[in-house]
Design an enzyme around this catalytic site. Structure first.
Site, PDB file in Angstrom:
ATOM      1  CD  GLU A   1      -3.077  -1.293   1.964  1.00  0.00           C
ATOM      2  OE1 GLU A   1      -3.434  -0.231   2.503  1.00  0.00           O
ATOM      3  OE2 GLU A   1      -3.648  -2.390   2.160  1.00  0.00           O
TER       4      GLU A   1
ATOM      5  CG  HIS B   1     -15.215  -8.061   6.253  1.00  0.00           C
ATOM      6  ND1 HIS B   1     -14.898  -7.356   7.391  1.00  0.00           N
ATOM      7  CD2 HIS B   1     -14.153  -7.927   5.422  1.00  0.00           C
ATOM      8  CE1 HIS B   1     -13.693  -6.815   7.242  1.00  0.00           C
ATOM      9  NE2 HIS B   1     -13.223  -7.137   6.065  1.00  0.00           N
ATOM     10  CG  HIS B   2     -14.161 -14.360   7.214  1.00  0.00           C
ATOM     11  ND1 HIS B   2     -14.094 -15.583   6.582  1.00  0.00           N
ATOM     12  CD2 HIS B   2     -15.368 -14.328   7.851  1.00  0.00           C
ATOM     13  CE1 HIS B   2     -15.216 -16.268   6.833  1.00  0.00           C
ATOM     14  NE2 HIS B   2     -15.997 -15.524   7.592  1.00  0.00           N
ATOM     15  CD  GLU B   3      -8.994  -7.154   9.032  1.00  0.00           C
ATOM     16  OE1 GLU B   3      -9.246  -6.425   8.076  1.00  0.00           O
ATOM     17  OE2 GLU B   3      -7.903  -7.756   9.162  1.00  0.00           O
TER      18      GLU B   3
ATOM     19  CD  GLU C   1      -5.464  -5.242   4.498  1.00  0.00           C
ATOM     20  OE1 GLU C   1      -6.250  -6.111   4.880  1.00  0.00           O
ATOM     21  OE2 GLU C   1      -5.830  -4.139   4.075  1.00  0.00           O
TER      22      GLU C   1
ATOM     23  CD  GLU D   1      -6.361  -3.116   0.160  1.00  0.00           C
ATOM     24  OE1 GLU D   1      -6.833  -2.036   0.489  1.00  0.00           O
ATOM     25  OE2 GLU D   1      -5.859  -3.896   0.995  1.00  0.00           O
TER      26      GLU D   1
ATOM     27  CD  GLU E   1      -7.647   0.564   2.890  1.00  0.00           C
ATOM     28  OE1 GLU E   1      -8.628  -0.015   3.356  1.00  0.00           O
ATOM     29  OE2 GLU E   1      -6.501   0.096   2.941  1.00  0.00           O
TER      30      GLU E   1
END
Ligand code: NOJ
Ligand code: CA
Length: 669
Positions: free
Chosen positions: A173, A374-376, A445, A463, A469
């Site tokens: 990033e 969503h799985h963070e 990530e 990503e 973001e």
């Protein structure tokens, strides 16, 4: 639709003994434009790369630094070599084109050093680039092969202009840098370059499996770069209990910047699809509880301003259902956000009490909308792997068929990096488990894309770039950044950039925001609305987000572009392109075409030639472009919408403002 082989024109296998002089072996692409040459000089291994007879990579060493000093660097003799040709046209499950030609010549070279250790090098030459990989055969089934580092040199022939992000084993990033190679210390790939003679090349890798990612660091000479693999916690780079087949080291080669974008080199170097049934894999546009979290309007964590409530989710579902958007994402739906950073913080099957997943699943299905889970993980791969199967089974039982994953935080096990062998293997486990449960994946990530979506077409997008973001909580992404992505990060595969913000000045949010990171006073998106519309076509992703809040879209005349925009195309063409400056792409679905361009801080005047349209047919054009006074920095909301009539012999001049762009929908009459 399953991936299938359309036809095979030639498959020739020629085993050639090495009685002649095999110490220099040349391989050309089918069209003879590209050449890769292998040389064995005094027991050492070298390769070089030429395009149209111009040397772009001068003789460069190949080798492996192995555990215990048993390096595979010198002392080699050539025992055998073989060549073959391959030609096939295959159809991806989804993508920018409905057919992809895979056509190459191959040279494999078998070598042995004085200790009897064998090494094989496989070279392939395509019309859009060349590639090679190392194969280190395992000597018996108990042998552990431990690589301390790979020694692949890239000895560039001149001080090319380059575009890249810095090498880093935990993040991609970063903003892109445009630098002469002589000023570059290190880079992650894709590392894209332009020669003085106007040739374009890009270094990357393909089929990264059970290995560590490759970055590049400068060697002793200012134009020489050497592979540096992401380390494992124990100090080595790769450890395996089988024959090592490294990822392909890829060198895309092209006469124009646009041809880089049109290249299929990376996917062509991955194995065909492992999945027999693929009709459950459905590219889609999506909206979701996401941008409001990054803006600080709502929170992931349960509390007064919790974003993922049943009521809020229903609002997004209603919006999606009314506007031809097929997916809705919810972040912050599960318990654990309050413990982010702790080991085992997140539960992947416990919704917060104000988020009724079962009811929402029914609500969405009744409205023809799919939920995106969503799985963070916070980087906690250990805990995620332990829950993976049951977490996917849970989503499956709830009618959720796509999951966004995230790894924002230090990797667990401690000492491992985001891009090392451990995490490369972790992501493979996720893609395999997801395939088993018929789930599509969008990884954030991640480890870099190296074309594995050919093999696992359920691994839709990821990503791995400085995405939208950053515009919410930092000084943002300059227009030259988004104008560089298509020639760098996007060469690797689909990117979930999350474009489509209409409230680019963030005016509607100013008084609702509560800072959780960064200085909100300085945030805005350095882009016009037309640029945001264009990004949704230019940056390809089969899961494409319209990232703004429903209230910023409702009633806006440009919403019609998003409604109509497909995410799966039969054909894509780059109409004009220069790295970091501008790019215009045309994509076809059915009878209709979608054309969009983006420009950097300087803006750009396009002169579109419509010779790609059907001969003699009329098209109705709906053009979304920057108004005459539009400007990504000073007047980003100035959008003009025109209706046009267009035929194949027409040309059209379009001004793209600084940080601007245009989006044109062409409907065949
Ligand atoms: C980082 C991801 O890139 C972003 O999309 C997500 O919202 C946050 N992590 C929280 O999971
Ligand atoms: Ca991110």
């Amino acid at each position: 639709m399953p991936m299938y082989r359309l036809f095979t024109l030639a498959l020739v296998l020629l085993l050639v003994s090495c009685e002649q002089n095999p110490n220099k072996l040349e391989l050309s692409s089918p069209d003879s434009g590209n050449q890769i040459i292998f040389e064995l000089i005094n027991g050492k291994l070298y390769y070089s790369v030429l395009r149209e007879d111009e040397v772009l990579i001068a003789p460069s060493r190949l080798g492996m630094k192995m555990f215990g000093g048993k390096d595979l660097m010198a002392g080699f003799t050539l025992t055998e070599h073989a060549t073959r040709s391959f030609h096939e046209v295959w159809s991806p499950v989804w993508g920018e084109n409905e057919q992809i030609t895979e056509s190459y010549n191959e040279l494999s070279v078998s070598l042995e050093n004085e200790t009897g250790r064998k090494l094989q090098l496989i070279f392939r030459a395509f019309d859009d680039g060349v590639a090679f990989r190392y194969v280190i055969p395992q000597r018996d089934s108990t042998e552990q092969i431990i690589i301390m580092d790979e020694y692949t040199e890239f000895n560039f022939s001149e001080d090319f202009t380059s575009w890249s992000i810095p090498a880093n084993f935990d993040s991609y990033e970063f903003l892109y840098r445009k630098l002469p190679l002589s000023q570059l210390e290190n880079a992650n790939t894709p590392l894209t370059m332009k020669s003085a003679s106007g040739k374009y090349l890009s270094i990357h890798e393909a089929h990264l499996e059970n290995y560590a990612e490759m970055t590049l660091v400068r060697g002793n000479d200012s134009l020489t770069f050497i592979s540096a693999l992401a380390p494992a916690s124990k100090g080595y780079k790769v450890k395996r209990l089988d024959t090592v087949s490294t990822p392909w080291r890829t060198i895309m080669l092209a006469e124009s910047a646009g041809k880089l974008i049109e290249s299929n080199l990376i996917v062509n170097l991955n194995p065909p699809s492992m999945l027999e049934e693929t009709d459950w894999i459905t590219p889609m546009k999506y909206v979701g509880i996401w941008w409001e979290l990054h803006l600080g309007i709502s929170t992931w964590m349960q509390g007064d301003r919790h974003g993922a409530t049943t009521k809020n989710m229903q609002k997004y579902i209603d919006f999606a259902s009314a506007h031809q958007i097929q997916g809705v994402l919810a972040e912050g739906w599960n318990t654990g956000w309050e413990n982010w950073g702790d080991s085992g913080a997140f539960s992947f099957y416990t919704p917060y009490s104000d988020f009724d997943l079962a009811a929402l699943s029914v609500y969405a299905a009744e409205r023809g909308v799919s939920l995106i889970g969503h799985h963070e993980t916070g980087g906690d791969a250990i805990s995620y792997e332990a829950q993976l199967d049951s977490a996917f089974a849970y989503y499956d039982s709830m009618g959720v068929h796509a999951v966004k994953t995230g790894y924002a935080g230090g990797i667990r096990p401690k000492g491992e990096t985001h891009h090392g062998q451990f995490m490369v293997n972790h992501h493979r486990k996720v893609m395999e488990a997801a395939a088993k449960h018929k789930l599509m994946i969008d990884a954030h990530e991640p480890v870099k894309c190296t074309g594995e979506h050919r093999t696992y077409p359920n691994y839709m997008t990821r990503e791995g770039a400085r995405g939208m973001e950053w515009n919410a909580w930092s000084d943002g992404n300059p227009p030259s950044h988004t104008c560089t992505l298509p020639f760098t990060r996007c060469l690797a595969g689909p990117l979930d950039y999350t474009p489509g913000i209409f409230d680019v000045l963030l005016l509607n949010q100013k008084d609702k925001r509560v800072a959780w990171n960064g200085n909100y006073d300085q945030t805005s998106i350095h882009s016009t609305i037309a640029n945001q519309l264009a990004l949704m076509l230019v940056i390809y992703s089969p899961l494409q987000m319209a990232a703004d809040l429903p209230e910023n879209y409702e009633g806006h005349p440009a919403l019609a572009w998003i409604e109509a925009l497909p995410v799966n195309f039969s054909q894509s063409k780059v109409l004009e392109a220069e790295i970091g400056e501008y790019v215009t792409i045309a994509r076809k679905q059915g009878d209709n075409w979608y054309v969009a361009g983006i420009a950097n801080e300087q803006g750009h005047y396009s002169n579109i030639d419509f010779d790609f349209l059907d001969l003699g047919a009329d098209y109705e054009g709906i053009m979304y472009k920057d108004s005459a006074n539009g400007d990504g920095l000073t007047n980003p909301l100035a959008l003009q919408i025109d209706t046009l009539s267009i035929e194949d012999h027409d040309r059209l001049a379009v001004r793209m403002a600084p940080g601007g762009g245009f989006a044109l929908r062409l409907i065949k009459q």
